[in-house]
Enzyme design. Structure first.
Site, PDB file in Angstrom:
ATOM      1  N   HIS A   2      -5.907   3.739  12.820  1.00  0.00           N
ATOM      2  CA  HIS A   2      -5.785   5.328  12.638  1.00  0.00           C
ATOM      3  C   HIS A   2      -6.924   5.604  12.655  1.00  0.00           C
ATOM      4  O   HIS A   2      -7.565   6.744  12.080  1.00  0.00           O
ATOM      5  CB  HIS A   2      -5.173   4.604  10.572  1.00  0.00           C
ATOM      6  N   LYS A  50       7.552  -0.021   6.857  1.00  0.00           N
ATOM      7  CA  LYS A  50       8.351  -0.930   5.802  1.00  0.00           C
ATOM      8  C   LYS A  50       6.881   0.109   4.205  1.00  0.00           C
ATOM      9  O   LYS A  50       5.975  -0.148   3.835  1.00  0.00           O
ATOM     10  CB  LYS A  50       8.146  -2.109   5.389  1.00  0.00           C
TER      11      LYS A  50
END
Lengths: 280, 186
Positions: free
Chosen positions: B37, B102
């Site tokens: 990222h 999650k």
């Protein structure tokens, strides 16, 4: 004086790194299956069924239960009448971790420097804790710890006046703040007493106790039960999707502390609470 | 009931989903976590292309364990998505349509998702061997130096996920526990 070649420690650690990551201890498996039967909330039942299917899949395919195969927390109780030969203990343990994580196709999740990062490539170093105990045995436990749950752990230096209620509030606040992140249903290791450093180790050691084995001190066994009940009233549930089973168990370890202090640490573990032990 | 979706995901399909829906995803998804990222954000800010086209894509926040010889992939469960919150709005602006992970997201990410019409799916954390059974192909397409954090193109077959956050502000992490607690009071 009994002599033990550290090679045996290397072999044992390597085996346990692989075993612990592929098979949960029987007490954790039993508790997860019981939780599935006890849930009536549909999404919670479904989630626990998938968690239990995952255990079967991991065993069948000999895959890690979780891709975060953790940092290798290694606890050694070294009998004081043992003489270790053939090398030093730290190196032997790290060699075991290196071999286990490489030969077992486990993920290497350790970086050399906390800020500058850089993967060490073999999951070393282990987080090694050694206690010298009477006798001539060596008791080794490997407890791989993932960081989804480790990151949700907290420590507090409470005031003595906050007492039992302060401890209960801090544990509940920790679970509430963690929410879905630590992969519930969680296991809580709670340390109370000692000092800033010792209380964190107590919390980690509490996670080594088999589930559903209450504290031998009735006062703390009762506090464990109270905390488990209150945590499971929060409604977070399996995976945080809602339900009864937010925690599988709460284990408390304590030690004496200073007249001015009440240290508390909560070490959060996920539903894949992994550990393996061997006695040499 | 399970809703079946295939990639590329269309905004119209995603708009119909609601928090709590069970979905089976098939097709191509991409793994990316912390380090990837960081690099993707740097490329976007420099106006450079990414290793894969973001438009309509689905990112899985995951770093698998190594595959065994002859195996497609190792264990591959989700990591905590919140660590990617800082760069996610930028990816959403550039067309990212769905994420699988999650854990809770920031209000900024949830708002950016609504604006983009994107959906956040949950796979059960720790159910990594189960996830592996739904992966039929895997190849590293960028940044092999990141090891388990490299960007992988995965082919998945009926990966069972749950809608955690939808395009109209629904958030299962809020509504799920609240609905359970309300059911106990009846």
């Amino acid at each position: 004086m009994r002599e033990i070649d550290v090679q045996h420690i290397t072999d044992a650690v390597a085996n346990m790194c692989i075993q612990a990551n592929q098979y949960l201890p029987p007490d954790v498996q039993t508790t997860l299956h019981a939780a599935q039967r006890a849930e009536h909330w549909p999404l919670a039942t479904r989630t626990l069924a998938q968690i239990n299917m995952n255990l079967a899949q991991a065993a069948d395919k000999q895959l890690p239960i979780c891709q975060d195969t953790g940092m290798a927390c290694v606890f050694i109780e070294l009998g004081q009448d043992v003489h270790l030969t053939g090398g030093n203990l730290d190196d032997a343990v790290n060699e075991g971790v290196r071999r286990g994580y490489t030969e077992g196709y486990l993920r290497k999740s350790v970086v050399q420097d906390p800020i500058r990062r850089g993967n060490t490539g073999d999951n070393t170093p282990a987080l090694l804790t050694v206690h010298i105990v009477p006798g001539q045995q060596v008791n080794i436990t490997v407890a791989p710890k993932g960081f989804g749950s480790e990151n949700m752990s907290r420590i507090a230096m409470l005031k003595p006046a906050q007492g039992r209620e302060g401890v209960v509030d801090f544990v509940l606040e920790t679970v509430r703040l963690a929410g879905p992140n630590p992969c519930p249903p969680i296991v809580l290791g709670v340390g109370i007493g000692g000092s800033f450093d010792k209380v964190a180790l107590l919390a980690k050691q509490a996670l080594l106790r088999p589930l559903n084995q209450p504290s031998q001190t009735p006062y703390y066994a009762q506090l464990e039960a109270e905390l488990l009940e209150k945590v499971n009233q929060l409604g977070i549930g399996p995976a945080g999707y809602g339900g009864k089973t937010t925690a599988l168990d709460v284990a408390i370890e304590t030690m004496p502390t200073h007249i001015a202090g009440l240290p508390v640490a909560v070490n959060v573990s996920c539903h894949a609470t992994r550990r393996a032990s061997v006695v040499l | 009931m399970q809703i079946e979706l295939s990639t590329p995901l269309s905004i119209a399909q995603l708009a119909k989903l609601r928090a709590g829906d069970n979905v089976a995803i098939s097709g191509t998804i991409y793994t990316a976590r912390d380090a990837a990222h960081k690099r993707m954000a740097e490329l976007l800010q420099a106006g450079q292309p990414l290793p894969f086209a973001l438009q309509g894509s689905c990112i899985y926040y995951a770093g698998p364990s190594p595959a065994k010889p002859g195996g497609v992939i190792g264990a591959i469960g989700p990591t905590t998505a919140g660590r990617m919150d800082a760069t996610t709005p930028l990816l959403l602006q550039h067309g990212l349509a769905a994420m699988i992970g999650k854990g809770a997201r920031s209000p900024e990410v949830l708002a950016a998702m609504q604006q983009a019409g994107a959906v956040y799916f949950g796979f059960i954390g720790g159910a990594a061997a189960l996830a592996a059974a739904h992966v039929t192909a895997s190849k590293i397409i960028a940044w092999e130096d990141l090891g388990s954090e490299a960007v992988r193109e995965l082919t998945v077959q009926n990966l069972p996920v749950t809608v955690l956050a939808d395009t109209v502000g629904g958030d299962l992490y809020k509504s799920g526990p609240a609905a359970y607690l309300a059911s106990r009071k009846k």
